[in-house]
Design a protein around this motif. Structure first.
Motif, PDB file in Angstrom:
ATOM      1  N   VAL A 200       0.846  -1.204   0.000  1.00 50.18           N
ATOM      2  CA  VAL A 200       0.000   0.000   0.000  1.00 50.18           C
ATOM      3  C   VAL A 200       0.877   1.247   0.000  1.00 50.18           C
ATOM      4  O   VAL A 200       0.622   2.203  -0.726  1.00 50.18           O
ATOM      5  CB  VAL A 200      -0.950  -0.018   1.222  1.00 50.18           C
ATOM      6  CG1 VAL A 200      -1.709   1.296   1.309  1.00 50.18           C
ATOM      7  CG2 VAL A 200      -1.923  -1.172   1.111  1.00 50.18           C
TER       8      VAL A 200
ATOM      9  N   GLU B 260      -6.993   8.012  -1.431  1.00 49.83           N
ATOM     10  CA  GLU B 260      -6.837   6.578  -1.642  1.00 49.83           C
ATOM     11  C   GLU B 260      -5.849   5.952  -0.670  1.00 49.83           C
ATOM     12  O   GLU B 260      -6.179   5.020   0.060  1.00 49.83           O
ATOM     13  CB  GLU B 260      -6.392   6.311  -3.087  1.00 49.83           C
ATOM     14  CG  GLU B 260      -7.055   5.070  -3.655  1.00 49.83           C
ATOM     15  CD  GLU B 260      -6.715   4.879  -5.106  1.00 49.83           C
ATOM     16  OE1 GLU B 260      -7.445   5.408  -5.949  1.00 49.83           O
ATOM     17  OE2 GLU B 260      -5.717   4.197  -5.397  1.00 49.83           O
TER      18      GLU B 260
ATOM     19  N   GLN C 106      -6.761   3.704   2.772  1.00 50.14           N
ATOM     20  CA  GLN C 106      -6.334   2.308   2.669  1.00 50.14           C
ATOM     21  C   GLN C 106      -5.435   1.908   3.827  1.00 50.14           C
ATOM     22  O   GLN C 106      -5.647   0.867   4.467  1.00 50.14           O
ATOM     23  CB  GLN C 106      -5.584   2.089   1.345  1.00 50.14           C
ATOM     24  CG  GLN C 106      -6.508   1.944   0.147  1.00 50.14           C
ATOM     25  CD  GLN C 106      -5.750   1.669  -1.123  1.00 50.14           C
ATOM     26  OE1 GLN C 106      -4.535   1.825  -1.177  1.00 50.14           O
ATOM     27  NE2 GLN C 106      -6.481   1.272  -2.142  1.00 50.14           N
TER      28      GLN C 106
ATOM     29  N   HIS D 203     -13.051  -0.976  -6.984  1.00 49.44           N
ATOM     30  CA  HIS D 203     -11.755  -0.908  -6.317  1.00 49.44           C
ATOM     31  C   HIS D 203     -11.924  -0.960  -4.791  1.00 49.44           C
ATOM     32  O   HIS D 203     -11.189  -1.656  -4.098  1.00 49.44           O
ATOM     33  CB  HIS D 203     -11.074   0.390  -6.743  1.00 49.44           C
ATOM     34  CG  HIS D 203      -9.677   0.523  -6.256  1.00 49.44           C
ATOM     35  ND1 HIS D 203      -8.661  -0.252  -6.753  1.00 49.44           N
ATOM     36  CD2 HIS D 203      -9.134   1.325  -5.306  1.00 49.44           C
ATOM     37  CE1 HIS D 203      -7.546   0.071  -6.139  1.00 49.44           C
ATOM     38  NE2 HIS D 203      -7.797   1.021  -5.257  1.00 49.44           N
ATOM     39  N   THR D 204     -12.916  -0.216  -4.296  1.00 48.19           N
ATOM     40  CA  THR D 204     -13.128  -0.171  -2.842  1.00 48.19           C
ATOM     41  C   THR D 204     -13.565  -1.524  -2.305  1.00 48.19           C
ATOM     42  O   THR D 204     -13.014  -2.017  -1.305  1.00 48.19           O
ATOM     43  CB  THR D 204     -14.210   0.887  -2.515  1.00 48.19           C
ATOM     44  OG1 THR D 204     -13.850   2.099  -3.143  1.00 48.19           O
ATOM     45  CG2 THR D 204     -14.340   1.068  -1.020  1.00 48.19           C
TER      46      THR D 204
ATOM     47  N   GLU E 117     -13.083  -4.337  -3.609  1.00 46.41           N
ATOM     48  CA  GLU E 117     -11.959  -5.253  -3.737  1.00 46.41           C
ATOM     49  C   GLU E 117     -10.982  -5.052  -2.588  1.00 46.41           C
ATOM     50  O   GLU E 117     -10.502  -6.008  -1.987  1.00 46.41           O
ATOM     51  CB  GLU E 117     -11.269  -4.977  -5.067  1.00 46.41           C
ATOM     52  CG  GLU E 117     -10.503  -6.148  -5.610  1.00 46.41           C
ATOM     53  CD  GLU E 117      -9.853  -5.768  -6.929  1.00 46.41           C
ATOM     54  OE1 GLU E 117     -10.419  -6.137  -7.955  1.00 46.41           O
ATOM     55  OE2 GLU E 117      -8.818  -5.090  -6.920  1.00 46.41           O
ATOM     56  N   TYR E 118     -10.718  -3.792  -2.275  1.00 45.03           N
ATOM     57  CA  TYR E 118      -9.726  -3.539  -1.234  1.00 45.03           C
ATOM     58  C   TYR E 118     -10.225  -3.969   0.141  1.00 45.03           C
ATOM     59  O   TYR E 118      -9.508  -4.618   0.893  1.00 45.03           O
ATOM     60  CB  TYR E 118      -9.333  -2.057  -1.198  1.00 45.03           C
ATOM     61  CG  TYR E 118      -8.251  -1.809  -0.182  1.00 45.03           C
ATOM     62  CD1 TYR E 118      -6.932  -2.100  -0.482  1.00 45.03           C
ATOM     63  CD2 TYR E 118      -8.556  -1.348   1.097  1.00 45.03           C
ATOM     64  CE1 TYR E 118      -5.939  -1.936   0.444  1.00 45.03           C
ATOM     65  CE2 TYR E 118      -7.561  -1.175   2.040  1.00 45.03           C
ATOM     66  CZ  TYR E 118      -6.256  -1.465   1.711  1.00 45.03           C
ATOM     67  OH  TYR E 118      -5.264  -1.323   2.622  1.00 45.03           O
TER      68      TYR E 118
ATOM     69  N   GLY F  17     -10.678  -7.594   0.173  1.00 41.60           N
ATOM     70  CA  GLY F  17      -9.342  -8.137  -0.026  1.00 41.60           C
ATOM     71  C   GLY F  17      -8.509  -8.107   1.237  1.00 41.60           C
ATOM     72  O   GLY F  17      -7.833  -9.077   1.551  1.00 41.60           O
ATOM     73  N   SER F  18      -8.587  -7.010   1.989  1.00 41.07           N
ATOM     74  CA  SER F  18      -7.773  -6.921   3.205  1.00 41.07           C
ATOM     75  C   SER F  18      -8.081  -8.075   4.139  1.00 41.07           C
ATOM     76  O   SER F  18      -7.186  -8.663   4.745  1.00 41.07           O
ATOM     77  CB  SER F  18      -8.066  -5.614   3.945  1.00 41.07           C
ATOM     78  OG  SER F  18      -7.862  -4.553   3.089  1.00 41.07           O
TER      79      SER F  18
ATOM     80  N   SER G 278      -1.530  -6.605  -5.801  1.00 42.57           N
ATOM     81  CA  SER G 278      -2.857  -5.993  -5.984  1.00 42.57           C
ATOM     82  C   SER G 278      -2.962  -4.675  -5.230  1.00 42.57           C
ATOM     83  O   SER G 278      -3.862  -3.890  -5.494  1.00 42.57           O
ATOM     84  CB  SER G 278      -3.934  -6.952  -5.499  1.00 42.57           C
ATOM     85  OG  SER G 278      -3.884  -7.045  -4.098  1.00 42.57           O
ATOM     86  N   LYS G 279      -2.051  -4.399  -4.323  1.00 42.52           N
ATOM     87  CA  LYS G 279      -2.135  -3.181  -3.534  1.00 42.52           C
ATOM     88  C   LYS G 279      -1.640  -1.946  -4.282  1.00 42.52           C
ATOM     89  O   LYS G 279      -1.954  -0.835  -3.914  1.00 42.52           O
ATOM     90  CB  LYS G 279      -1.334  -3.341  -2.230  1.00 42.52           C
ATOM     91  CG  LYS G 279      -1.799  -4.490  -1.364  1.00 42.52           C
ATOM     92  CD  LYS G 279      -3.148  -4.194  -0.734  1.00 42.52           C
ATOM     93  CE  LYS G 279      -3.585  -5.324   0.172  1.00 42.52           C
ATOM     94  NZ  LYS G 279      -3.989  -6.526  -0.582  1.00 42.52           N
TER      95      LYS G 279
END
Lengths: 96, 834
Positions: free
Chosen positions: B548, B567, B571, B719-720, B722-723, B726-727, B808-809
Motif C-alpha cells: 500500500v 486513496e 487504505q 476498487h473499494t 476489492e480492497y 481483499g484486506s 494488488s495493492k
C-alpha cells in the motif's frame, strides 16, 4: 568396463556422498548420546529399574552409531565404484 | 535505482540513406536496443520492398535445413563454436547462395546415386538368397534318389495317373515375411490347391533402399503346371508385392549365376563404399560451417524483415523508420548508426530525432542475469505500466523469504542451495549445452532464485530448528529437567514450567530460533502452530502494508497527488487499524504474560485468545466473563480504543469510495469553467490554448483514462469493494505460510519415522547393511517428495502471495513489453521452433 550409465553413476555418486556425510555425522551423534536421536533408539515398553534402562539406552546408542558407520563405509565403497564408473563413462564418450 | 521503475523511452524517427540502411540496421541488431514500428501495416507481406530478399533467405534456410537433416542422419557431430559472425554484406549473399546451391545439388546427386545403387544391391542380395535357398530345395529332392526334379515333387504315381508326362514350371521370388501366410492361403484358394509352395526365411535383415528400414523377408518357390496357372500365380505375386527373380532350371546354370551374382555384389559394395565416403566428406565439411551459415542467413533475413517495416521517402533516396529507444541509450545508438554509415561508405549521416507522441511507450526493465529471473516472475503476472513502480526489486528479498517460511528446513534448504550453486558456478558450460528439456530450462532460468530460496530456507530451518525434522542443540537448551529419579520413574511425562520456583528454565532464552527442547515436547505442534500462525499474520500485514505504501510513489509520479489523500490514507488506515492492531495485540500477548508472575492476571493462564479478542472487537462484544482472577482486557482503555478504531476504519470506507469520484467531478467543473473563460476571451489568446494542450500530450495516462463520471464511480466502487474484502481475505491468505510450513515439517518427520527409523531398529551388525539400503530409499523420497514436490508447492504459494496479495495493492501491470530488434533474441528463439 562400465556396467552403469552416466546418469546412473552420477546419481549413485551423489547419494553416496550424501550418505557418507550424513551417516558419519549421525554416527557421531549417536556415539555422543545425542538427545535428539533418543526417539530412534530401540527400547522395551516398560522397565522395572533404572539400571536396566540405562544399560539398554547405552547399548542402543552404541549399536546405532556402529550401524551408521557401517552403512557409511558401504557408501564409501559405492562412492569409489560409482566414481570409477563415472570416469569410465566420460572417457568412453570422449573416445567416440 | 534502475529496477525501481522501467526505463524512460522515447519514440524516434530515423532517416536512413538507402545504401546505408542495411549496414545501420545490422549495427542496431547487434546492439539490440531499438524496437521498430511497422510503418506500413496495411501493406501485405508480398507487396513490401524487400520481399524478394526475404524469399531468397527463406530458400537458403531451406537448403541449410536439408543439409542439417542429412548431417544428423549420418550422426556427424555439428561443430558449435558459439562464435557470432557479423551480419554479412548484401553482396555476400550471392556467394552464400551459390555455395548452398552447389552443396545441395551435390548432396542430392549423391543421394540419388546411392539410392539407385542400394536398390540394385538389394535385388542382387535377394537373388543370391533365392539361389542359395532354392538350391537346398532341389538338393533335398536329389538326396531322395531321383534325378529329375519334377518327378520328385509330385511323385511318380501322380504323374502316371495323369496319363501324360507333365512338365512342371516354377517361379521363385522374395516376399515380406509377414505377408507370407496370407500369400500362401491366397495361392491355395485361387489355384484350388494345384500349386506347391516351398518357402524359407532369410535370416539376415535387408535394408529397404527407400525408407532405410530393416525388413525381414522370405524366399519362396512355387511349382505349378501349365501356362494358365503360371499367369495366375504371377498375378498373385504382383498383388502381394513379391519380387520375382529368374531362376535357371539346371543346377549348373544356377551355380554359374550364383557366381556371377557374387562378383557383382562385390563390385557394388566397393562402389557403394566410395559413394558413402564421398557423401560423408561433403557432410563433414558442411557440418563445420553449418551453424555459422545459419546465423548469417538469419541475420540477413531479419535485417530485410526489419527494412520491410520502413517507409520509403518520396524521393526514394532514403528510408524512414520509427522506433522506441531508451532515452539513456540515445548516444550509443547514435554511435552505432555512425559506424553503420562508415561501413557502408555512405557520406550522408543518418538522422535520429525524437518525436512527441500520445502513445504509451513500452516497458523496458534493464536486467542482468541475477535480476532477470525475478523480473520474469513479475512479468508473468503482467508487464508493468510504463514507469510504474516495479515490484521486482522487492521481490528479490521477499520472494525467497516467504518461500523459506514454508520450506523451513535446513537440510532440504541445503540440498536446494547445493543444486542451485552448482548451476550458478557451472553457468557458462551448462548454458552452452543448450539442453532442451522443459523442466531443466525452467530450473536453469531460475537458478539465482533457487539459490536465494535455498539460503533463506537454511536460515528459516535454523529458526524453526529443523534439520531433516531433527532439532540441533547448538547453544545449549535453556531448559533442564530438574526432577529426581523417583519422580521420573513414576510419571509418564513431566511438565517443565519456566518459572523461577521450579528451576527448569535458566531464565534467558535460547539465543537463536526455537529451543531444541521443543523437539522432545509433547505439545510441540500446538506450540509451533501458535508461533507460526502469528508470524504468518505479522509478515502478511507488513507485506501488504508495504504494498500500500509503494502506492504513494505511483500516485506522486503520475501526478495524482490528491490520490494520496483519498486513496492511500484511507487504505492504510483501514489496514493498520484492523490488522495492524491485530499484530500489536500479538506482541502485547507475547511480552505481557509470563510464568511465575506474582499478579495472577499476568500468568499464562489468563492470556486472552487474540482471535476471540479480535472477533469481539469487530462485533462490539465486550461482555465475556473472565476466568477467576483474570482480567478481561490486556491494557487499560482497550475497549475505547478498539471502538474508536473500528468506527474510524468503517468511516474511511466511504472516503475511499467517494473521494476520487468527487475529486474528479470538481476537476471537471473547473476545467469546464476554464474552457468557458477561454471561449469568452476569444481567439486573442490562442497561444494560451496551445500551452494548455501540451501537458496533455506529455501526460502519462495517455488517452484511455475514463472521462465519464459514472465510469470513475463504478471503477472506484469496484476498487473499494476489492480492497475492503481483499484486506480480510488476503490477511487470512497469509495463513498459508503457517499451513505449508506445518505440512512440510510434519511430512519430513513422518518420513524419518516411517523410513529411516526402520533402518535403526536392528541391534546387530547387519543393521548397518540394512541401513545402507534404507538410507538410499529415504534419500530418494526426501528429494522427490520433500524437496521437489513440496518445494514446487511452496514456490507456487509464494508466487500467489506476491501476485495477488502484494501486487494488488499498488501494481496495475497494464503495460506492454519492449521487444527490441536484436540478433541475440532472434538466434535464441529460432532453435526452439525447429
Amino acid at each position: 568396463m562400465p556396467f552403469c550409465g552416466p546418469k546412473c553413476s552420477l546419481c549413485c555418486t551423489i547419494v553416496s556422498i550424501w550418505g557418507i556425510v550424513q551417516l558419519v555425522l549421525m554416527g557421531v551423534f549417536f556415539y555422543s548420546h545425542s538427545v535428539a536421536l533418543a526417539e530412534d533408539l530401540t527400547l522395551k515398553e516398560h522397565y522395572n529399574n533404572l539400571d536396566e534402562f540405562y544399560k539398554d539406552v547405552n547399548a542402543s546408542y552404541q549399536q546405532n552409531a556402529y550401524n551408521c558407520w557401517i552403512a557409511a563405509l558401504i557408501y564409501l565403497v559405492t562412492l569409489c565404484v560409482s566414481v570409477h564408473q563415472f570416469w569410465l563413462n566420460n572417457r568412453v564418450s570422449y573416445q567416440v | 535505482m534502475p529496477l525501481f521503475r522501467s526505463e524512460e523511452m522515447t519514440l524516434c524517427q530515423l532517416f536512413l540513406q538507402s545504401e546505408a540502411a542495411y549496414a545501420c540496421v545490422a549495427e542496431l541488431g547487434e546492439l539490440g536496443l531499438a524496437q521498430f514500428r511497422d510503418l506500413n501495416p496495411d501493406v501485405s507481406a508480398f507487396q513490401r520492398k524487400f520481399v524478394n530478399e526475404v524469399r531468397r533467405c527463406d530458400e537458403m534456410e531451406r537448403k541449410l535445413r536439408y543439409l542439417e537433416k542429412e548431417i544428423k542422419r549420418d550422426d556427424i557431430p555439428i561443430l558449435d563454436t558459439g562464435e557470432n559472425p557479423e551480419a554479412p554484406q548484401p553482396r555476400e549473399m550471392i556467394d552464400l547462395e551459390a555455395a548452398f546451391e552447389k552443396l545441395e545439388n551435390e548432396l542430392r546427386e549423391v543421394n540419388q546415386n546411392s539410392e539407385a545403387l542400394k536398390k540394385n544391391f538389394l535385388e542382387l542380395t535377394e537373388l543370391k538368397h533365392i539361389l542359395r535357398k532354392t538350391q537346398t530345395f532341389f538338393d533335398e529332392m536329389a538326396e531322395s534318389g531321383h534325378e529329375d526334379e519334377h518327378a520328385n515333387l509330385l511323385g511318380d504315381d501322380g504323374l502316371r495317373t495323369g496319363g501324360q508326362v507333365l512338365k512342371l514350371g516354377f517361379v521363385a521370388g522374395v516376399i515380406l515375411r509377414e505377408r507370407l501366410p496370407a500369400f500362401e492361403r491366397m495361392l491355395w484358394r485361387a489355384c484350388r490347391g494345384n500349386v506347391f509352395l516351398r518357402q524359407a526365411e532369410i535370416d539376415a535383415a535387408l535394408e529397404d533402399p527407400v525408407t532405410g528400414d530393416q525388413v525381414y523377408k522370405s524366399v519362396f518357390i512355387i511349382f505349378f503346371q501349365g501356362d494358365q496357372l503360371k499367369t495366375r500365380v504371377k498375378k498373385i505375386c504382383e498383388g502381394f508385392r513379391a519380387t520375382l527373380y529368374p531362376c535357371p532350371e539346371t543346377p549348373a546354370e544356377r551355380r554359374e549365376m550364383a557366381i556371377g551374382v557374387m562378383t557383382r555384389i562385390e563390385d557394388l559394395n566397393t562402389v557403394l563404399g566410395q559413394t558413402q565416403d564421398h557423401r560423408h566428406r561433403v557432410l563433414v565439411a558442411a557440418a563445420k560451417n553449418i551453424k555459422n551459415w545459419f546465423v548469417k542467413v538469419r541475420k540477413i533475413k531479419s535485417i530485410y524483415h526489419t527494412l520491410n517495416l520502413f517507409n520509403l521517402d518520396v524521393t526514394q533516396k532514403c528510408l524512414i523508420a520509427e522506433c522506441w529507444i531508451p532515452v539513456a541509450d540515445m548516444e550509443t545508438i547514435q554511435m552505432s548508426l555512425r559506424r553503420g554509415t562508415e561501413r557502408s561508405g555512405s557520406s550522408v549521416p543518418p538522422i535520429l530525432n525524437r518525436m512527441m507522441t500520445r502513445e504509451v511507450p513500452p516497458t523496458y526493465n534493464r536486467t542482468n542475469k541475477f535480476t532477470a529471473g525475478f523480473q520474469n516472475l513479475v512479468d508473468a503476472y503482467g508487464v508493468a505500466t510504463y514507469r510504474e513502480v516495479n515490484p521486482a526489486s522487492f521481490t528479490i528479498v521477499s520472494f525467497p523469504f516467504l518461500f523459506s517460511m514454508m520450506f523451513g528446513d535446513a537440510g532440504h534448504g541445503l540440498l536446494m542451495t547445493l543444486f542451485a550453486l552448482w548451476m550458478v558456478i557451472k553457468e557458462k558450460p551448462l548454458a552452452a549445452k543448450k539442453i532442451q528439456s522443459e523442466i531443466w530450462v525452467i530450473c536453469f532460468a531460475g537458478r539465482y532464485i533457487m539459490l536465494l530460496m535455498g539460503l533463506f530456507s537454511i536460515y528459516a530451518g535454523f529458526i524453526y530448528n529443523d534439520v531433516f525434522s531433527k532439532g540441533v542443540n547448538i547453544f545449549g537448551s535453556a531448559y533442564k529437567v530438574n526432577l529426581t529419579n523417583e519422580e521420573l520413574q513414576h510419571h509418564h511425562s513431566a511438565m517443565l514450567v519456566p518459572d523461577e520456583a521450579n528451576n527448569h528454565y535458566r531464565q534467558t532464552p535460547y539465543p537463536f530460533g526455537v529451543d531444541p527442547i521443543w523437539m522432545m515436547a509433547e505439545n510441540k505442534i500446538p506450540y509451533l502452530n501458535a508461533y507460526k500462525m502469528k508470524i504468518s499474520i505479522i509478515f502478511g500485514v507488513v507485506h501488504m502494508g508495504f504494498g500500500v505504501i509503494l502506492g504513494i510513489w505511483n500516485h506522486r509520479y503520475f501526478g495524482h497527488s490528491m490520490n494520496i489523500l483519498v486513496e492511500f490514507i484511507p487504505q492504510i488506515i483501514f489496514l493498520v487499524f484492523l490488522f495492524g492492531y491485530l499484530c500489536i495485540l500479538m506482541f502485547i500477548k507475547w511480552t505481557k504474560y509470563y510464568a511465575g508472575a506474582e499478579d495472577q492476571a499476568l500468568t499464562p493462564g489468563c492470556a486472552p485468545s487474540i482471535l476471540i479478542t479480535f472477533i469481539g472487537m469487530v462485533l462490539f462484544k465486550y461482555d465475556t466473563v473472565p476466568l477467576d482472577g483474570c482480567d478481561n482486557y490486556m491494557y487499560p482503555g482497550q475497549v475505547t480504543l478498539q471502538k474508536v478504531m473500528i468506527i474510524v476504519a468503517v468511516l474511511v470506507v466511504p472516503v475511499l469510495l467517494l473521494g476520487k469520484p468527487i475529486l474528479f467531478k470538481i476537476e471537471m467543473n473547473k476545467s469546464k469553467n476554464h474552457a468557458a473563460l477561454h471561449n469568452q476571451n476569444g481567439t486573442a489568446e490562442g497561444e494560451d490554448v496551445e500551452v494548455a494542450g501540451v501537458p496533455q500530450t506529455d501526460g502519462h495516462e495517455g488517452g484511455d483514462e475514463p472521462h465519464e463520471f459514472s465510469d470513475v464511480m463504478i471503477h472506484q466502487a469496484i476498487h473499494t469493494i476489492e480492497y475492503v474484502l481483499g484486506s480480510v481475505s488476503h490477511t487470512a491468505s497469509y495463513l498459508r505460510l503457517w499451513a505449508l510450513s506445518l505440512a512440510h515439517s510434519q511430512l519430513s518427520e513422518v518420513l524419518w519415522l516411517m523410513v529411516l527409523r526402520k533402518g535403526l531398529m536392528f541391534q546387530d551388525w547387519y543393521g548397518g547393511v540394512l541401513l545402507y539400503f534404507i538410507f538410499a530409499a529415504w534419500a530418494a523420497l526426501t528429494v522427490s517428495i520433500l524437496v521437489l514436490m513440496e518445494g514446487l508447492s511452496a514456490f507456487l504459494h509464494t508466487l500467489r502471495l506476491h501476485w495477488v496479495e502484494f501486487q494488488s495493492k499498488f501494481y496495475a501491470g497494464a503495460g506492454y513489453l519492449f521487444v527490441p530488434f536484436s540478433f541475440e533474441n532472434i538466434m535464441e528463439v529460432q532453435p526452439g521452433e525447429e
